[in-house]
Design an enzyme around this catalytic site. Structure first.
Site, PDB file in Angstrom:
ATOM      1  N   ARG A 119       5.731  38.453   1.013  1.00 20.98           N
ATOM      2  CA  ARG A 119       5.199  39.814   0.853  1.00 20.98           C
ATOM      3  C   ARG A 119       4.530  40.193   2.169  1.00 20.98           C
ATOM      4  O   ARG A 119       3.555  39.531   2.559  1.00 20.98           O
ATOM      5  CB  ARG A 119       4.194  39.806  -0.314  1.00 20.98           C
ATOM      6  CG  ARG A 119       3.505  41.112  -0.592  1.00 20.98           C
ATOM      7  CD  ARG A 119       2.462  40.938  -1.684  1.00 20.98           C
ATOM      8  NE  ARG A 119       1.784  42.192  -1.971  1.00 20.98           N
ATOM      9  CZ  ARG A 119       0.775  42.658  -1.241  1.00 20.98           C
ATOM     10  NH1 ARG A 119       0.308  41.974  -0.205  1.00 20.98           N
ATOM     11  NH2 ARG A 119       0.212  43.811  -1.567  1.00 20.98           N
ATOM     12  N   LYS A 155      -3.594  38.547   6.879  1.00 18.52           N
ATOM     13  CA  LYS A 155      -4.851  38.038   6.307  1.00 18.52           C
ATOM     14  C   LYS A 155      -5.737  37.413   7.375  1.00 18.52           C
ATOM     15  O   LYS A 155      -5.267  36.957   8.414  1.00 18.52           O
ATOM     16  CB  LYS A 155      -4.544  37.110   5.131  1.00 18.52           C
ATOM     17  CG  LYS A 155      -4.014  37.975   3.971  1.00 18.52           C
ATOM     18  CD  LYS A 155      -3.828  37.297   2.672  1.00 18.52           C
ATOM     19  CE  LYS A 155      -3.342  38.346   1.651  1.00 18.52           C
ATOM     20  NZ  LYS A 155      -2.867  37.779   0.412  1.00 18.52           N
TER      21      LYS A 155
HETATM   22  N1  PMM Z   1      -2.353  40.035  -1.426  1.00 15.10           N
HETATM   23  C1  PMM Z   1      -2.882  41.273  -1.478  1.00 15.10           C
HETATM   24  C2  PMM Z   1      -2.519  42.163  -2.497  1.00 15.10           C
HETATM   25  N2  PMM Z   1      -1.595  41.815  -3.424  1.00 15.10           N
HETATM   26  N3  PMM Z   1      -0.110  40.218  -4.309  1.00 15.10           N
HETATM   27  C3  PMM Z   1       0.410  38.987  -4.279  1.00 15.10           C
HETATM   28  N4  PMM Z   1       1.305  38.622  -5.216  1.00 15.10           N
HETATM   29  N5  PMM Z   1       0.064  38.078  -3.332  1.00 15.10           N
HETATM   30  C4  PMM Z   1      -0.843  38.369  -2.362  1.00 15.10           C
HETATM   31  O1  PMM Z   1      -1.132  37.482  -1.530  1.00 15.10           O
HETATM   32  C5  PMM Z   1      -1.433  39.667  -2.366  1.00 15.10           C
HETATM   33  C6  PMM Z   1      -1.039  40.576  -3.376  1.00 15.10           C
HETATM   34  C7  PMM Z   1      -3.897  41.634  -0.427  1.00 15.10           C
HETATM   35  O2  PMM Z   1      -3.953  42.922  -0.026  1.00 15.10           O
HETATM   36  P1  PMM Z   1      -2.817  43.753   0.812  1.00 15.10           P
HETATM   37  O3  PMM Z   1      -2.095  44.552  -0.219  1.00 15.10           O
HETATM   38  O4  PMM Z   1      -3.550  44.623   1.741  1.00 15.10           O
HETATM   39  O5  PMM Z   1      -1.922  42.764   1.485  1.00 15.10           O
END
Ligand code: PMM
Length: 279
Positions: free
Chosen positions: A252, A214
């Site tokens: 994640r 991020k």
């Molecule tokens: N961030 C993204 C997408 N999904 N889901 C959860 N639970 N937490 C997060 O911080 C989160 C998410 C941002 O996009 P990416 O898939 O490119 O990381």
């Protein structure tokens, strides 16, 4: 609650989108998606989190069946061979189809606000449900990053979402909470949420932290970085390990190998009470 292991759960990100901020377009082809999931599992991922709609700042929602067509075949293929798959969606119809084909977790970045019916989908099944802190869609979220006390406000808003899920019939032990790093937060908000990490263990739910690649980690990349998102993988591993050391249930990440390796280092060095200058 599904198969909770003792170590910090590592979720590998699999975005089957043309436009996600760090891996958009790389895994649209099912064969490439499957190979990447397999590589993340081999590197130690516990869960593969499959998303078909970009949530990068400014992204616009995808139309109609597009998201279903992107995510369902790959979820079905992985679930069939026993992979723990999570579906990253804000839409009840996508979540319902994903659960039908074997997804074991619904990961809703809107915490049930975008499409409240998703809470009923979770309630009707026996899957886990991630409720992430969210204040509005990606095209407007940067304008919603106003807080007096970011940690207390995020906690209060998340607990409201947890209560809504319980009212809809989701059992409390299946709920996972996520502060939503980068979603309606400026860099300092994200750092403050991390400094307050011990507060997250007082909420009575498992906590998931997703900082991977991020923008706010851009403060911590090497000086000669050209700004590529994967230049933030080392910082991601560091923050994810900090989270794991503070009892967060899952992290994640895009680069599973780096985070698993850092978590292993932390496991070897599990000492405390040694204050020193770090930098
Ligand atoms: N961030 C993204 C997408 N999904 N889901 C959860 N639970 N937490 C997060 O911080 C989160 C998410 C941002 O996009 P990416 O898939 O490119 O990381």
């Amino acid at each position: 609650m599904t198969d909770v292991k003792r170590h910090t759960q590592v979720w590998g990100v699999l975005n089957v989108t043309p436009d996600s901020f760090s891996d958009g377009g790389l895994y649209e082809n099912p064969r490439q998606a499957y190979a990447h999931a397999k590589a993340m599992l081999d590197a130690g991922a516990d869960v593969i989190d499959v998303g078909g709609e970009s949530t990068r700042p400014g992204a616009r929602p995808v139309a109609g069946d597009t998201e279903i067509n992107r995510v369902i075949p790959i979820i079905q293929a992985m679930a069939r061979v026993g992979v723990h798959v999570s579906v990253d969606t804000m839409h009840a119809d996508v979540a319902a189809r994903a659960v039908e084909v074997g997804a074991k977790t619904i990961n809703d970045v809107s915490g049930g606000l975008n499409d409240p019916e998703i809470l009923q989908v979770a309630a009707r099944s026996d899957v886990d449900l991630v409720l992430m802190h969210w204040r509005g869609p990606s095209d407007v979220m940067d304008q919603l990053a106003t807080y007096t006390d970011v940690t207390q406000e995020v906690i209060a808003e998340l607990l409201e979402r947890k209560a809504a899920a319980i009212r809809a019939g989701v059992s409390e032990d299946r709920i996972i909470l996520d502060p939503g790093f980068g979603f309606a937060k400026n860099p300092e908000h994200n750092w403050q949420l991390l400094r307050d990490i011990d507060e997250w263990n007082t909420l009575g739910s498992r906590v998931l932290v997703g900082v991977s690649r991020k923008r706010f980690l851009g403060d911590c990349v090497p000086d000669d970085s050209d700004g590529a998102a994967d230049d933030r993988d080392a910082a991601t591993a560091a923050v994810s390990t900090f989270a794991g050391m503070h009892g967060v249930w899952a992290v994640r990440v895009h680069d599973v190998a780096a985070t698993v390796s850092a978590l292993k280092v932390a496991t070897k060095l599990h000492v405390s009470g040694k204050p020193w200058e770090i930098w």
